[in-house]
Motif scaffolding. Structure first.
Motif, PDB file in Angstrom:
ATOM      1  N   ARG B 316       0.842  -1.184   0.000  1.00 12.10           N
ATOM      2  CA  ARG B 316       0.000   0.000   0.000  1.00 12.10           C
ATOM      3  C   ARG B 316       0.884   1.243   0.000  1.00 12.10           C
ATOM      4  O   ARG B 316       1.767   1.382   0.847  1.00 12.10           O
ATOM      5  CB  ARG B 316      -0.908  -0.017   1.241  1.00 12.10           C
ATOM      6  CG  ARG B 316      -1.880   1.148   1.267  1.00 12.10           C
ATOM      7  CD  ARG B 316      -2.706   1.113   2.539  1.00 12.10           C
ATOM      8  NE  ARG B 316      -3.404   2.383   2.678  1.00 12.10           N
ATOM      9  CZ  ARG B 316      -4.728   2.517   2.577  1.00 12.10           C
ATOM     10  NH1 ARG B 316      -5.491   1.466   2.388  1.00 12.10           N
ATOM     11  NH2 ARG B 316      -5.284   3.704   2.700  1.00 12.10           N
ATOM     12  N   ASP B 318       0.518   5.142   0.339  1.00 11.17           N
ATOM     13  CA  ASP B 318      -0.500   6.120   0.730  1.00 11.17           C
ATOM     14  C   ASP B 318      -0.348   7.447  -0.006  1.00 11.17           C
ATOM     15  O   ASP B 318       0.664   7.721  -0.649  1.00 11.17           O
ATOM     16  CB  ASP B 318      -0.460   6.341   2.244  1.00 11.17           C
ATOM     17  CG  ASP B 318      -1.493   5.472   2.950  1.00 11.17           C
ATOM     18  OD1 ASP B 318      -2.333   4.877   2.232  1.00 11.17           O
ATOM     19  OD2 ASP B 318      -1.461   5.385   4.190  1.00 11.17           O
ATOM     20  N   GLU B 319      -1.376   8.257   0.141  1.00  8.63           N
ATOM     21  CA  GLU B 319      -1.455   9.537  -0.548  1.00  8.63           C
ATOM     22  C   GLU B 319      -0.247  10.427  -0.223  1.00  8.63           C
ATOM     23  O   GLU B 319       0.215  10.479   0.909  1.00  8.63           O
ATOM     24  CB  GLU B 319      -2.742  10.251  -0.139  1.00  8.63           C
ATOM     25  CG  GLU B 319      -3.215  11.248  -1.141  1.00  8.63           C
ATOM     26  CD  GLU B 319      -4.723  11.159  -1.383  1.00  8.63           C
ATOM     27  OE1 GLU B 319      -5.302  12.185  -1.648  1.00  8.63           O
ATOM     28  OE2 GLU B 319      -5.299  10.052  -1.300  1.00  8.63           O
ATOM     29  N   TYR B 333       4.374  -1.278   3.518  1.00  5.93           N
ATOM     30  CA  TYR B 333       3.458  -0.152   3.622  1.00  5.93           C
ATOM     31  C   TYR B 333       4.257   1.141   3.540  1.00  5.93           C
ATOM     32  O   TYR B 333       5.217   1.335   4.284  1.00  5.93           O
ATOM     33  CB  TYR B 333       2.703  -0.233   4.954  1.00  5.93           C
ATOM     34  CG  TYR B 333       1.868   0.977   5.259  1.00  5.93           C
ATOM     35  CD1 TYR B 333       0.700   1.223   4.542  1.00  5.93           C
ATOM     36  CD2 TYR B 333       2.251   1.878   6.247  1.00  5.93           C
ATOM     37  CE1 TYR B 333      -0.063   2.350   4.803  1.00  5.93           C
ATOM     38  CE2 TYR B 333       1.492   2.989   6.524  1.00  5.93           C
ATOM     39  CZ  TYR B 333       0.336   3.222   5.798  1.00  5.93           C
ATOM     40  OH  TYR B 333      -0.423   4.330   6.059  1.00  5.93           O
ATOM     41  N   GLY B 335       3.833   4.991   4.037  1.00  3.77           N
ATOM     42  CA  GLY B 335       2.886   5.926   4.631  1.00  3.77           C
ATOM     43  C   GLY B 335       2.775   7.236   3.867  1.00  3.77           C
ATOM     44  O   GLY B 335       3.590   7.548   2.993  1.00  3.77           O
ATOM     45  N   ALA B 336       1.773   8.022   4.236  1.00  7.11           N
ATOM     46  CA  ALA B 336       1.496   9.283   3.553  1.00  7.11           C
ATOM     47  C   ALA B 336       2.718  10.193   3.591  1.00  7.11           C
ATOM     48  O   ALA B 336       3.361  10.349   4.632  1.00  7.11           O
ATOM     49  CB  ALA B 336       0.307   9.977   4.215  1.00  7.11           C
TER      50      ALA B 336
END
Lengths: 373, 384
Positions: B316, B318-319, B333, B335-336
């Motif tokens: 994932r 993120d934005e 992962y 992160g934003a």
């Protein structure tokens, strides 16, 4: 709870008519319509059974069975290729049963198989809906209410031009009325095509219905049983859609673009949707594509623009091509500078360079299999 | 039952030069290309080459590898009489031993080879990215009436001193083999792919096992011994993409090679590479995402910017995150607002919102499996 459902057998019924799906079901049943980039509709009912612990599944085959046999094969991809139990194919009723419409004759023709199973319960699912359901709470509900038949219902997401079974139910789930509606209104508690009963009740019901000239499971067996038996409805709170029209097919694909729904359907721990495994390479994004809010399956090559769309395996979007609000099935090619909007392309469609096709969100244009435009 | 050719994949190595990426798993199990693991390449090559029985020799951290290879079904190597056999070190009446070298690993499994009774034994390693039709190499072995055939590839002269280098006569018969020569007289490098006639191999393995001075290594001991006895050793020239992914930089570079306009291997083509499939959906590209020049696998979600990178299953991004020139391994992962550049992010690693993992082309940054990178942790550099 796994071992509990071990004594439930699954029956997946693929014998559905689908007048409103038109060309999508010309050569296949609803169950084998490709969905959400890599699945077929049957994957949802079958995976829900497997994830609920059901290990004994009969597939009631339709006349047009080749696509489904090619998809399921031994059942290995669903963990159903087993020495004991596992997947069984139940062919449509043979001539000696006689010509009769409806589904009861096929259940009747396969009663010997169902009765030979060691299971105590039968869970029947019509493979025409998209959901990711745990059947264990339904079994507990069935046992706690002492129901003769438990049917799974959910409120219709929108008006639906296709006929369906609708129930009125009490707060405890007891069905107070049950009727066939020629078309559904948004919010109607409609049946999701999932029925649970004791195996002995199911078999007796099928035998009695058939031998008294009945033909339709829902009308001649379930609705008739309503007079003398306890029918309970279990409301499925999660996402569910029946694929009963081209619009429903289109909208349900597009609904998968909501990350929450995508997650609920496919990413829950221990509840994956299984499908036939294929060795397709990951997606290749070229120099400067523009891709937003889309689902893209492996094997795709994207150079152009893709927005709010679902792309199945091996789709090519060439430079300058624009795909918006569309569902593009396996192997289709959107050539340079071609544009599609609100379109459903069946497999291996080619939209030639510079061509443009546009439907409307409430009336997507369908392009048939292998068509070149 | 007699079979023609038995393949043995040496998959026991730790791959210590891959640092944190092989802390918990053996090198052949390291993810590659967004969807694959390194061992998918030799296994798929075997399946396509018609080799139906494959021994996989494991030793270091074998659990993930055993679990992944399973019964070989993903490569259609689960036939009733053939298939994959996982061969870890074992104890016998004479005691228990680790595999002391590549040759010793094969020696300790001579009983498996005898059970299979093959005419030829194909030795492969589990740390190269390439596609190759072993049946053609086997044809060449037979045509030459060879005792042993070694696949070779021309490497740039400047790099020749990093490889085992072969000198050959005009017929391709090997006259000399030097491991990592200071002044190479040839640029034909051994690819670590050997075919032996079984009886011949067995004789040398048994002799080698008695030699307490030996390192029990094919390149250092077995091949030189065979040459010393004037065995018929032939080279089999290979042309095409072949990459050793034994270091962080070479692993990163090989991944980047697949982002080229014309990838070096048509990985999903006729000679497709198979891998154990996971039941995950198509990936989702979010409303504000930007993806270019990248490979993205199923089951991932991209909300940020991904450029010239490889995104594996279940990742994932993120934005607001930026991933450039990097390889993100499964279930990591990002992160934003995080920045990942010239990096390999390990499986299930977490690059927290706003954190940075930035490397250079000659010093790729790495996070280990399951490692968490916080924003305070400034630029991390870990040279492989």
């Amino acid at each position: 709870m796994r071992q509990k459902v071990n004594y439930v057998m699954g029956l997946v019924d693929l014998q559905q008519d689908s007048p409103l799906l038109g060309e999508l079901t010309k050569r296949r049943t609803i169950a084998s319509i490709p969905f959400a980039g890599r699945y077929r509709i049957i994957d949802f009912a079958l995976s829900s059974m497997v994830n609920s612990g059901i290990r004994d599944v009969g597939i009631l085959l339709p006349e047009k069975s080749r696509p489904i046999l090619d998809h399921l094969r031994s059942g290995k991809d669903w963990d159903l290729a087993r020495h004991h139990k596992g997947l069984a194919y139940l062919p449509p009723a043979q001539a000696e049963i006689g010509k009769r419409d409806g589904d009861i004759k096929n259940y009747y023709a396969n009663l010997d198989f169902i009765e030979a199973s060691l299971s105590d319960y039968v869970l029947l699912a019509r493979a025409d809906s998209v959901y990711n359901m745990d059947f264990n709470p339904i079994l507990r509900f069935h046992q706690n209410t002492g129901a003769d038949i438990t049917m799974v219902v959910s409120p219709a997401a929108h008006d639906d031009p296709y006929r369906g079974i609708v129930v009125k139910m009490a707060a405890n789930g007891l069905v107070e009325d049950i009727f066939v509606k020629p078309s559904l209104k948004k919010g109607d508690m409609r049946a999701l095509g999932v029925y649970l009963s004791r195996k002995s009740d199911f078999c007796a019901g099928v035998r009695e219905t058939y031998e008294h000239g009945g033909s339709d499971f829902r009308v001649d067996m379930v609705m008739k049983a309503f007079e003398s038996k306890k029918i309970y409805a279990y409301e499925h709170k999660g996402f569910s859609r029946r694929i009963c029209s081209m619009l429903a097919y289109y909208e349900t694909n597009i609904a998968m673009l909501d990350p929450d729904i995508w997650y609920e359907m496919f990413m829950q721990e221990g509840r994956p949707i299984f499908t036939k495994a294929k060795d397709t390479a990951p997606v290749r994004y070229k120099e400067s594509p523009r891709v937003v809010n889309s689902l893209v399956a492996n094997g795709c090559e994207i150079a152009g623009t893709v927005e709010n769309s679902v792309l199945f395996r091996g789709v090519k979007v060439e430079p300058g091509a624009v795909v918006r609000d569309s569902v593009i099935m396996q192997g289709s090619v959107i050539q340079e500078d071609a544009r599609v909007r609100c379109v459903v392309c069946d497999k291996n469609v080619i939209i030639s360079s510079g061509k443009s096709i546009e439907g409307a969100p409430t009336y997507p244009v369908f392009v048939g299999k292998n068509v070149r435009i | 039952m007699k079979i023609n050719c038995l393949a043995m994949i040496l998959a026991g190595g730790q791959g210590s030069r891959l640092g944190p990426l092989t802390k918990n798993i053996a090198k052949p199990a390291v993810p590659f290309g967004g969807k694959y693991r390194i061992i998918d390449f030799p296994l798929s090559n075997c399946a396509h080459s018609g080799i139906e029985r494959v021994g996989v020799l494991t030793q270091y951290r074998p659990f993930a590898l055993h679990n992944y290879v399973g019964n070989g079904n993903a490569w259609d190597l689960d036939g009733r009489t053939g298939g994959v056999y996982i061969l870890p070190p074992y104890a016998s009446a004479h005691g228990a031993d680790w595999y002391k070298g590549t040759a010793d690993a094969i020696y300790q499994n001579l009983n498996f080879i005898e059970m299979s009774d093959p005419n030829y034994v194909l030795i492969l390693s589990g740390d190269h990215i390439y596609t190759m039709d072993y049946s053609k190499m086997l044809d060449s072995h037979r045509r030459n009436k060879a005792d042993a055939t070694i696949a070779v590839i021309e490497v740039p002269w400047g790099e020749a001193s990093r490889f085992g280098i072969m000198e050959t006569d005009d017929d391709g018969r090997i006259t000399k083999f030097v491991e990592k020569p200071k002044e190479p007289k040839s640029n034909l490098a051994s690819m670590g792919i050997y075919i032996f006639s079984t009886a011949y191999l067995k004789r040398f393995l048994e002799e080698d096992a008695k030699d307490e001075m030996s390192e029990h290594d094919f390149g250092k001991n077995i091949i030189p011994e065979m040459l010393a006895e004037r065995g018929r050793l032939f080279s089999y020239p290979f042309e095409g993409y072949w990459k050793d992914v034994g270091t962080i930089e070479s692993l990163w570079q090989a991944n980047m090679d697949f982002l080229a306009k014309r990838p070096p291997i048509d990985i999903g083509g006729e000679w497709r590479i198979s891998s154990a499939n996971q039941p995950v959906p198509p990936h989702y590209i979010g409303a504000n995402a930007k993806v270019a020049q990248s490979i993205v696998n199923e089951g991932s979600m991209v909300f940020g910017a991904v450029e010239h990178s490889i995104i594996s299953m279940g990742v994932r991004v993120d934005e607001g995150a930026r991933v450039t020139d990097s390889v993100i391994l499964p279930h990591a992962y990002i992160g934003a607002g995080a920045v990942v550049d010239h990096a390999i992010i390990g499986s299930r690693s977490v690059v927290s919102a706003g954190a940075r993992v930035v490397g250079r082309e000659d010093a790729i940054a790495v996070t280990g499996d399951g490692e968490e990178v916080l924003p305070e942790t400034d630029e991390r550099r870990q040279v492989g």
